[in-house]
Design a protein around this motif. Structure first.
Motif, PDB file in Angstrom:
ATOM      1  N   SER A  81       0.823  -1.194   0.000  1.00 33.55           N
ATOM      2  CA  SER A  81       0.000   0.000   0.000  1.00 33.55           C
ATOM      3  C   SER A  81       0.859   1.246   0.000  1.00 33.55           C
ATOM      4  CB  SER A  81      -0.912   0.019   1.228  1.00 33.55           C
ATOM      5  OG  SER A  81      -0.131   0.234   2.393  1.00 33.55           O
ATOM      6  N   ASP A  82       0.239   2.382  -0.350  1.00 29.89           N
ATOM      7  CA  ASP A  82       0.941   3.653  -0.384  1.00 29.89           C
ATOM      8  C   ASP A  82       1.548   3.977   0.977  1.00 29.89           C
ATOM      9  OD1 ASP A  82       1.862   6.059  -1.229  1.00 29.89           O
ATOM     10  OD2 ASP A  82      -0.081   7.046  -1.385  1.00 29.89           O
TER      11      ASP A  82
ATOM     12  N   ILE B  44      10.334   6.177   1.664  1.00 30.51           N
ATOM     13  CA  ILE B  44      11.578   6.351   0.905  1.00 30.51           C
ATOM     14  C   ILE B  44      12.472   7.321   1.661  1.00 30.51           C
ATOM     15  CG2 ILE B  44      12.579   6.875  -1.335  1.00 30.51           C
ATOM     16  CD1 ILE B  44      10.520   4.600  -1.372  1.00 30.51           C
ATOM     17  N   ASN B  45      13.510   6.808   2.306  1.00 24.40           N
ATOM     18  CA  ASN B  45      14.408   7.668   3.082  1.00 24.40           C
ATOM     19  C   ASN B  45      15.490   8.301   2.222  1.00 24.40           C
ATOM     20  OD1 ASN B  45      13.155   7.159   5.616  1.00 24.40           O
ATOM     21  ND2 ASN B  45      14.148   5.141   5.672  1.00 24.40           N
ATOM     22  N   ASN B  46      15.956   7.568   1.246  1.00 19.99           N
ATOM     23  CA  ASN B  46      17.025   8.078   0.375  1.00 19.99           C
ATOM     24  C   ASN B  46      16.631   7.858  -1.081  1.00 19.99           C
ATOM     25  OD1 ASN B  46      19.177   8.724   2.448  1.00 19.99           O
ATOM     26  ND2 ASN B  46      18.876   6.548   2.895  1.00 19.99           N
TER      27      ASN B  46
ATOM     28  N   ALA C 190      10.688   3.269  -5.142  1.00 17.56           N
ATOM     29  CA  ALA C 190      10.573   4.705  -5.385  1.00 17.56           C
ATOM     30  C   ALA C 190       9.129   5.134  -5.592  1.00 17.56           C
ATOM     31  CB  ALA C 190      11.408   5.102  -6.598  1.00 17.56           C
ATOM     32  N   LYS C 191       8.875   6.405  -5.294  1.00 13.79           N
ATOM     33  CA  LYS C 191       7.632   7.064  -5.639  1.00 13.79           C
ATOM     34  C   LYS C 191       7.928   8.070  -6.741  1.00 13.79           C
ATOM     35  CE  LYS C 191       5.309   6.993  -1.116  1.00 13.79           C
ATOM     36  NZ  LYS C 191       4.669   7.851  -0.079  1.00 13.79           N
ATOM     37  N   HIS C 192       7.166   7.995  -7.818  1.00 10.59           N
ATOM     38  CA  HIS C 192       7.303   8.931  -8.923  1.00 10.59           C
ATOM     39  C   HIS C 192       6.012   9.751  -8.983  1.00 10.59           C
ATOM     40  CE1 HIS C 192      10.762   6.494 -10.257  1.00 10.59           C
ATOM     41  NE2 HIS C 192      10.003   5.464  -9.920  1.00 10.59           N
ATOM     42  N   THR C 193       6.091  11.016  -8.611  1.00 12.41           N
ATOM     43  CA  THR C 193       4.918  11.882  -8.554  1.00 12.41           C
ATOM     44  C   THR C 193       4.707  12.525  -9.918  1.00 12.41           C
ATOM     45  OG1 THR C 193       5.320  12.323  -6.217  1.00 12.41           O
ATOM     46  CG2 THR C 193       3.848  13.832  -7.374  1.00 12.41           C
TER      47      THR C 193
END
Length: 277
Positions: free
Chosen positions: A25-26, A31-33, A254-257
């Motif tokens: 889930s979101d 993501i720390n780095n 990773a999160k890609h916005t």
């Protein structure tokens, strides 16, 4: 020829395997780095794809990797209007997606089949073929699993058992959230290929999309094929506009916005699952 049946069978097989995977889930993704990076189409450095042809050579611009080395590589190939190569082979198999213009790639004796932007094809190692292009601007994304990428004469042709695939954009089969749990928010997905733990797929984002693409893989390469996306870098919240031919990547979860003004298509190469939210 176009392989509508092959594409459909591939989608069904990948759909069954992919929808059984657990999606984090979101809230679970921290993501720390962040390792997110982008490359704009305007930052591509162009050079001759086949220097032996001099001024008649198409242009090539590396996106990731090194097509002269032995690593996986993605690059853009640019062709002038009316370009047509002599019959030739390559020492490696490649995959490609039309980004701009129209491109024909087939047996030297085949009738022209002009592929429009969003079309996908593969060219097996050692198989004789020609490549032609027509349009004011003709660009394709080309990808190899291992280099170097070389051009050879047809007297060195071999049959390595692979067969070419040409899928016109009109034959792409899109899956929505009712068919795949990898997408939501009216986004759609198409599973193109799978090999050795890697896979290639298309993501279609609707007009006025605002959300995130969550990637789990240590390998993640994404190329904008059509439309355009606004991308927010997590390291400093800098906003980058990625038009067709631009690229974003990461080397860990990773999160890609992303946001769009118009419908946009992205090609992705990864060794992990993704989720569009």
């Amino acid at each position: 020829m176009y392989y509508r049946i092959l594409n459909s069978l591939l989608i069904i097989g990948l759909f069954i395997s992919c929808t059984t995977q657990n999606q984090k889930s979101d809230e679970e993704v921290v993501i720390n780095n962040p390792t997110n990076k982008v490359k704009l189409s305007s930052e591509i450095v162009w050079e001759k794809l086949n220097p032996a042809r001099g001024d008649k050579s198409p242009q090539a611009g590396t996106i990731f990797g090194d097509r002269k080395g032995e690593v996986p590589t993605g690059f853009l190939a640019k062709f002038v209007d009316g370009f047509s190569s002599p019959p030739h082979i390559h020492n490696v198999t490649y995959r490609a997606v039309v980004i701009k213009g129209t491109i024909h790639n087939d047996d030297p004796k085949a009738e022209n089949m002009w592929m429009k932007p969003g079309s996908f094809w593969t060219q097996p190692q050692g198989e004789a073929h020609i490549t032609s292009a027509k349009g004011e601007e003709n660009i394709a994304y080309v990808e190899i699993d291992k280099g170097p990428y070389l051009v050879r004469p047809t007297d060195q042709a071999i049959d390595n058992g692979e067969r070419p695939i040409n899928i016109d954009v009109s034959n792409i089969v899109w899956l929505g959230s009712d068919r795949s749990n990898w997408v939501s928010q009216l986004a759609k997905i198409n599973f193109l290929w799978e090999k050795d733990g890697l896979q290639g797929l298309f993501i279609k984002l609707p007009k006025n999309f605002k959300g995130e693409l969550l990637s789990e893989g240590s390998i993640f390469h994404a190329v904008v094929i059509s439309g355009g996306v606004d991308y927010t870098l997590p390291q400093n919240q800098e906003l980058k506009h990625l038009d067709a031919g631009s690229y974003f990547t990461s080397t860990d979860r990773a999160k890609h916005t992303l946001s769009t003004k118009n419908e946009s298509v992205i090609y992705i190469r990864t060794n992990g699952s993704i989720k569009v939210k």
